[in-house]
Enzyme design. Structure first.
Site, mmCIF file in Angstrom:
data_model
loop_
_atom_site.group_PDB
_atom_site.id
_atom_site.type_symbol
_atom_site.label_atom_id
_atom_site.label_comp_id
_atom_site.label_asym_id
_atom_site.label_seq_id
_atom_site.Cartn_x
_atom_site.Cartn_y
_atom_site.Cartn_z
ATOM 1 C CE1 TYR A 173 -3.345 -2.846 0.581
ATOM 2 C CE2 TYR A 173 -2.454 -3.093 2.788
ATOM 3 C CZ TYR A 173 -3.271 -3.539 1.771
ATOM 4 O OH TYR A 173 -4.020 -4.675 1.954
ATOM 5 C CE LYS B 120 -6.419 -8.300 9.488
ATOM 6 N NZ LYS B 120 -5.192 -7.740 9.005
ATOM 7 C CG ASP C 63 -13.729 -11.368 6.235
ATOM 8 O OD1 ASP C 63 -13.012 -11.689 7.195
ATOM 9 O OD2 ASP C 63 -13.320 -10.730 5.253
ATOM 10 C CE1 TYR D 103 -8.789 -4.921 1.597
ATOM 11 C CE2 TYR D 103 -8.731 -6.067 3.711
ATOM 12 C CZ TYR D 103 -8.144 -5.750 2.502
ATOM 13 O OH TYR D 103 -6.912 -6.276 2.188
HETATM 14 C C1 LIG Z 1 -12.056 -8.357 7.147
HETATM 15 C C2 LIG Z 1 -10.797 -8.761 6.441
HETATM 16 N N1 LIG Z 1 -10.845 -9.743 5.529
HETATM 17 C C3 LIG Z 1 -9.751 -10.171 4.903
HETATM 18 C C4 LIG Z 1 -8.513 -9.616 5.159
HETATM 19 C C5 LIG Z 1 -7.291 -10.118 4.426
HETATM 20 O O1 LIG Z 1 -6.467 -10.831 5.281
HETATM 21 P P1 LIG Z 1 -4.928 -11.075 4.892
HETATM 22 O O2 LIG Z 1 -4.293 -9.733 4.907
HETATM 23 O O3 LIG Z 1 -4.412 -11.996 5.954
HETATM 24 O O4 LIG Z 1 -4.922 -11.696 3.533
HETATM 25 C C6 LIG Z 1 -8.421 -8.579 6.089
HETATM 26 C C7 LIG Z 1 -7.132 -7.928 6.344
HETATM 27 O O5 LIG Z 1 -7.049 -6.837 6.861
HETATM 28 C C8 LIG Z 1 -9.594 -8.128 6.748
HETATM 29 O O6 LIG Z 1 -9.567 -7.135 7.625
#
Ligand SMILES: Cc1ncc(COP(=O)(O)O)c(C=O)c1O
Length: 422
Positions: free
Chosen positions: A14, A274, A245, A142
């Site tokens: 980014y 995470k 998610d 996201y």
């Molecule tokens: C809600 C959500 N989904 C998916 C992801 C993507 O995860 P990764 O960065 O481990 O690929 C993130 C990352 O910030 C997220 O906040």
């Protein structure tokens, strides 16, 4: 003679590499601190993108990895299994909403979401309805950076808007009305509009995917858990899978172990990442109900789920995740998160400035939204100068500290956020 350009070797995330400046060199981490080569020591106010929930170099987590390392660092999961993966799968089934009984591991959050989407597509194919192959997501969503994920991120204000013409077109519905305690009347009007959308598109919808209660990287929007109950009903009535998610919200971030728990709702598919491995190893888990699993459970090899990241179920990742969950439960982290939430509310909600549009807190997440992204220019250096690592983006200055943060360090983070405006 033309001067030879020296371009950086490591391409940072980014970042406009030409203008981003030289990143600071980190040499170690301990507790909530990041230590730098120049002797600087900063409190990590965002848990290294929200994953270092126990801070850095936790002795028990380090030990769990070391012990596993002496047995084996990795083994493939196709045709083989091992105790850490069996134990972690059982533990995840045990702590997630009742009904999620099966776990497919992946090596990052984005991969976990890709797995969820692909499963939803094949679920309908295996059930003889291949025309149900579109997704609907929320505005401000996201869900990750890979191409399938990009297609379910907000196409207008999300960071992937440049690729709208390159990714598969999916549907978006407006995001729920803001506010955890939003009155039911506002929610009802919203839900009626969502129902109308499902009514029209039910024959083509494979799944609705949401970040439950907190839409994180798309703008830190908090909404009522009641919305999740209502969306659950809509998905059931119109025959779409409901995917949560919980990569950002899972493992306590919103004040419950999972954001789903605020609503008492069980999704059909739930993605964790995470904090699952406490930031030690990249890993994810995509959990499903038996209804989803059974659509693949067949004599027919064509109905098998043809997916398998090389590092899925990595024993080091599983070992550290198991230890992390054990510590979380043993040391009552939900109480720690409650105390963080209380302090965030006390300290952030009192800040006043014409630059501020809104301040909101949920669990161990505190957000100051400003009117103009320019109002945060220079903040990162200001924070560093005051001993704190924070990384605002767009109009959002936020903290998501490690749950082990002490009072003194949390106050320091909040001092820095407050001082910027006062
Ligand atoms: C809600 C959500 N989904 C998916 C992801 C993507 O995860 P990764 O960065 O481990 O690929 C993130 C990352 O910030 C997220 O906040």
């Amino acid at each position: 003679m033309t001067e030879k350009k020296i371009l950086p070797t490591v391409w940072h995330p980014y970042s406009q590499m030409k203008t981003a400046g030289q990143p600071d060199l980190v040499v170690s981490g301990e507790n909530v601190f990041i230590n730098f080569a120049d002797g600087k020591r900063l409190i990590d106010g965002i848990s290294s993108w929200w994953c270092m929930i126990h801070g850095y170099c936790h002795p028990e987590l380090n030990d769990a990895i070391r012990k596993q390392l002496d047995k084996m660092s990795h083994v493939m999961l196709a045709g083989l299994t091992h105790k850490p993966v069996l134990d972690l799968a059982a533990k995840l089934v045990n702590i997630t909403p009742a009904g999620l009984n099966h776990v497919f591991f992946g090596d990052s959050g984005s991969v976990g979401v890709e797995i969820a989407l692909k499963m939803a597509l094949q679920f309908w194919r295996n059930r003889g309805k291949p025309e149900k192959n579109r997704f609907v997501a929320l505005k401000s969503a996201y869900h990750g950076d890979t191409t399938g994920c990009m297609a379910v991120c907000d196409p207008d204000e999300g960071m992937h808007y440049l690729f709208n013409d390159s990714v598969t077109k999916q549907y978006f519905i407006e995001n729920p009305p803001d506010g955890f305690d939003r009155p039911a009347s506002d929610i009802d009007a919203y839900i009626s509009r969502v129902k109308a959308f499902f009514e029209k598109h039910q024959n083509e919808l494979a799944a609705l995917i949401v970040e439950p209660v907190l839409q994180a990287a798309g703008g830190f929007k908090i909404y009522s858990p009641i919305v999740l109950n209502k969306l659950r009903d809509i998905c059931d009535n119109y025959g779409a899978l409901f995917v949560f998610d919980e990569i950002a919200t899972g493992f306590g971030r919103t004040g419950e172990l999972f954001a789903a728990n605020h609503a008492g709702v069980c999704p059909d598919i739930m993605v964790l990442g995470k904090g699952m491995t406490a930031g030690y190893m990249g890993h994810s888990a995509t959990l499903t109900t038996s209804k989803v699993f059974e659509a693949f459970y067949d004599e027919d090899p064509e109905k098998a789920f043809m997916h398998g990241p090389t590092f899925m179920g990595n024993p080091l990742a599983c070992a550290v995740a198991l230890k992390s969950i054990e510590i979380f439960e043993r040391d009552n982290y939900l109480e720690k998160i409650k105390a963080i939430e209380k302090r965030l509310k006390e300290r952030l909600l009192r800040i006043e400035s014409p630059k501020i549009k809104d301040i909101r807190v949920i669990g161990a997440v505190g957000i100051i939204e400003v009117n103009d992204a320019g109002d945060l220019t220079g903040f990162q250096d200001f924070a560093k100068g005051n001993g704190v690592w924070l990384r605002p983006f767009s109009r959002y200055l936020y903290t998501m500290p490690p749950y082990i943060i002490g009072d003194k360090e949390l106050n320091r983070v909040l001092d820095v956020m407050e001082k910027w405006f006062c």
